[in-house]
Design an enzyme around this catalytic site. Structure first.
Site, PDB file in Angstrom:
ATOM      1  N   HIS B 356     -20.627  34.304 -41.304  1.00 15.98           N
ATOM      2  CA  HIS B 356     -20.011  33.756 -40.103  1.00 15.98           C
ATOM      3  C   HIS B 356     -18.514  33.499 -40.280  1.00 15.98           C
ATOM      4  O   HIS B 356     -17.790  33.291 -39.310  1.00 15.98           O
ATOM      5  CB  HIS B 356     -20.720  32.454 -39.685  1.00 15.98           C
ATOM      6  N   ASP B 360     -18.995  37.036 -35.731  1.00 17.62           N
ATOM      7  CA  ASP B 360     -19.773  36.147 -34.880  1.00 17.62           C
ATOM      8  C   ASP B 360     -20.981  36.893 -34.331  1.00 17.62           C
ATOM      9  O   ASP B 360     -21.111  38.106 -34.514  1.00 17.62           O
ATOM     10  CB  ASP B 360     -18.906  35.643 -33.714  1.00 17.62           C
TER      11      ASP B 360
END
Lengths: 341, 388
Positions: B356, B360
């Protein structure tokens, strides 16, 4: 082998050596006419005359000093301390002269001097006359410190002491004078610095000397019935100390209990424990245990005196601690398992 | 000690082939090195004479530490002190930052606070049992000889298996990844009927050695999707996302001693038949323990496939410093709804684990959508590289 008493082993050695070597003279309080407080010198005045068996005034500094002078000039004096407690008066002569003259003379003058007599607690002799002073002397370079536990050792070590050329602190024990044991015939000697493995075992090493050997052997015998094989090492001489035998034993057993009649602080057991820590640290499975006399002036009362002295029960308890085991002591067994604390 | 793999921080000298005084020619093997994953024959880079061996056989040296000196013939060389073994050192600018950012493995020696008798300590050390794994029964929990013996007695305690070097590496790198890379997971179902049909056509008349597997098609699909989503073809280290110019797919290969992820280079540019041939050869060499250092470096994205074990869905741990890993399960016939009617399709679940810090959910979803599109329209996998 003849069975003789500790007293007789010492007396017969004095006779044999005095017959052999005319330079040997005896000095001490009440050793001649009175024949010795513990009768170690019985009959010796009659045998050798006042030239070789000298009754001294009550002056330890004086007669120890005189003996040192004799030794410097070629005689081999054997001094009797009526008890080692009285040697404190002569400490300066022993520590500052006897132990140092060879050093000060650059090796030119030997001091072939033996000072012998009873050390340790007797029977209700109270605080001033019940002391175990071996650590004081074993601390001093220039002295040998000898602690025979049996009649045979008394004989063999005394012969080594008399024939040697160094000052020897020969520590007998009043409670042992009447004890009996086998003594080899002939010119039997026990060398200094050689401990005796009095009993072999694999589970714990009990280190003792002088009168405490008997307590250690009694404890080991009892422990054998509890499934614990204790090795008992009898030091025989404290200086020189047989470090090798001690370390080798603990490397096998991994546990050690050191027994002394002395007070606990700064005593022989502390030196032994340190020796084991230095030589066998990685082999230890438990802290070295000390079984010692109580850290008090010796009480006169018999019941308190007994409590102040180490015994086989105390040794059994210490062995149990090193094994991380519960072991009932002989008295706990006989009182139906109740602990007396 | 040369760096022979992305994760390599140290290597063990297995065997010196040359001794001081021996002449060596460039390209001649001088030493065998054991890295975390393979044994490598190291060649001399120059002609000369071996002047000094600095690391004895059997010892470990950190990457970058000199292990031997080679002199020009006749040249006198000042002798160097032997390096401290096994102490990882800073590996310099050329090393991936991920390597230097790795925390030191917790030491099993950190048992200073444990009470143990000297004998117990020594026995435990000799037998390689951490003191923390032994129950002490002495005063205040002191570990005694008896406790060590109890810990050693068969049947009374758990079996302690020391980690192999490979398992140590897996443990270290996977822990690093899970601790440092915030993973998130996105899954899609892919209908692979058309891909399977294409595969049948491609394999028609081919020998076993030439056949293409479904996994080869997935490799190709992932590689082409990465060309469109270059952010996922990246390495994250030291707070920087480094997008990588080549698309090199690491493929997870299970070996008896653990998992290894050799690299298939330039999968975006290679035809499927070549990917298949190279993958077959790579897996074979991995099983034989004959991987070369460059087989274990250079990967930009990893594919892990447990389809042959009838697994439906699983999620993989990212292979650091990569940005993502794709985990695919078995292709199974399944009831699906198509235009309002039930139909049977061969469906495979694919799960992307992504870092992350790098990407995304939307990008991960779009990437997976592209993988699915390519597998469901597989002709795109076998024509010329499509225009981006």
């Amino acid at each position: 082998m003849a069975i003789v008493s500790y007293r007789e082993a010492i007396r017969s050695t004095l006779i044999e050596e005095m017959d052999r070597d005319l330079t040997i003279v005896l000095l001490g309080e009440e050793i001649g006419l009175y024949q010795g407080t513990f009768r170690v010198t019985a009959d010796l005045l009659a045998r050798y005359g006042p030239g070789r068996v000298i009754d001294t005034p009550t002056s330890e500094t004086g007669f120890v000093g005189a003996a040192i002078g004799m030794a410097m000039l070629g005689l081999r004096p054997v001094v009797e301390m009526m008890t080692w407690n009285f040697s404190l008066v002569a400490l300066d002569q022993i520590v500052n002269n006897a132990a140092k003259i060879r050093y000060f003379s650059g090796g030119q003058v030997d001091i072939p001097l033996v000072i012998r007599g009873p050390n340790g607690a007797g029977v209700q002799l109270s605080a001033q006359h019940s002391q175990s002073l071996e650590a004081i002397y074993a601390h001093i370079p220039g002295l040998h410190v000898v602690t025979p536990a049996t009649p045979a050792e008394a004989k063999g070590l005394l012969r080594t002491a008399i024939r040697g050329n160094d000052p020897v602190i020969f520590l007998e024990n009043a409670a042992l004078y009447g004890s009996k044991g086998e003594v080899p015939e002939g010119e039997f000697v026990v060398p200094f610095g050689a401990a005796d493995v009095a009993r072999s075992g694999s589970d714990v090493t009990i280190v003792a000397y002088s009168r405490m050997l008997a307590a250690a052997l009694e404890a080991a015998e009892y422990l054998a019935g509890e499934g614990v094989e204790a090795e008992v090492i009898n030091l025989r001489t404290l200086r020189p100390l047989d470090r090798g035998t001690l370390v080798a034993s603990v490397k096998r057993t991994h546990r050690a209990v050191v027994v002394q009649e002395q007070w606990r602080p700064f005593g022989t057991a502390a030196e032994i424990a340190a020796t084991i820590a230095e030589g066998a640290f990685d082999a230890l499975d438990a802290p070295v245990e000390r079984v010692t006399g109580a850290d008090v002036p010796m009480p006169y009362a018999r019941n308190l005196e007994l409590l102040a002295l180490p015994n086989a029960e105390d040794i059994v308890r210490a062995v149990a601690r090193t094994l991380y085991r519960e072991i009932k002591t002989p008295s706990e067994r006989s009182s139906g398992g109740q602990s007396d604390g | 000690m040369p760096k022979m793999g992305d994760g390599m921080t140290e290597g063990k000298v297995l065997r010196w082939m040359k001794q001081p005084g021996d002449p060596v020619a460039q390209g001649e093997v001088i030493v065998e090195i054991e890295t975390d994953k393979v044994n490598v024959d190291l060649e001399a880079e120059w002609d000369g004479v071996v002047a000094q061996l600095l690391v004895p056989a059997g010892e470990v040296a950190a990457v970058g530490v000199p292990i031997a000196l080679i002199a020009r013939p006749g040249e006198e060389i000042e002798r160097l002190p032997a390096p401290t073994p096994a102490e990882p050192v800073a590996t310099g600018a050329a090393a991936p930052a991920a390597a230097t950012a790795e925390p030191k493995a917790p030491s099993s020696e950190s048992a200073g606070g444990v009470r143990a008798s000297p004998l117990a300590r020594k026995m435990a050390a000799q037998r390689g049992i951490p003191l923390t794994a032994i129950h002490g029964t002495g005063p205040e929990g002191r570990i005694t000889k008896e406790d060590v013996e109890a810990a050693l007695a068969p049947g009374t305690a758990a079996t302690e298996i020391p980690l192999t070097r490979m398992r140590q590496t897996i443990a270290r790198r996977m822990t690093l990844s899970k601790q440092q890379a915030p993973h998130f997971y996105v899954s899609v179902s892919v209908a692979v009927d058309d891909a399977l049909a294409l595969r049948r056509q491609l394999n028609d008349g081919k020998s076993e050695a030439e056949k293409i597997s479904i996994n080869d098609l997935i490799v190709k699909a992932a590689a082409l999707a990465l060309v469109r989503f270059p952010n996922l073809n990246a390495a994250f280290a030291d707070g920087v996302v480094r997008r990588l110019p080549d698309v090199n797919i690491s493929i997870a290969v299970a070996l008896p001693e653990g998992l290894i992820v050799p690299t298939l280079y330039h999968c975006d540019r290679k035809p499927v038949w070549q990917i298949a041939a190279e993958a077959r050869e790579l897996v074979e060499r991995a099983r034989l323990g004959r991987l070369r250092p460059d087989d274990l470096t250079g990967g930009t994205f990893t594919l892990s496939n447990l389809g042959m074990f009838e697994v439906d869905v699983f999620a993989a741990i990212i292979n650091p410093p990569q940005a993502a890993i794709l985990a695919v399960g078995a292709a199974k016939p399944q009831a699906v709804v198509r235009e309002g009617s039930l139909a049977v399709a061969t469906v495979m679940q694919a799960t992307l684990s992504a870092d992350h810090r790098v990407t995304d959910g939307v990008e991960a979803a779009r990437f997976l959508g592209e993988v699915r599109r390519l597998l469901e329209n597989p002709v795109g996998l076998v024509i010329e590289r499509p225009a981006v």
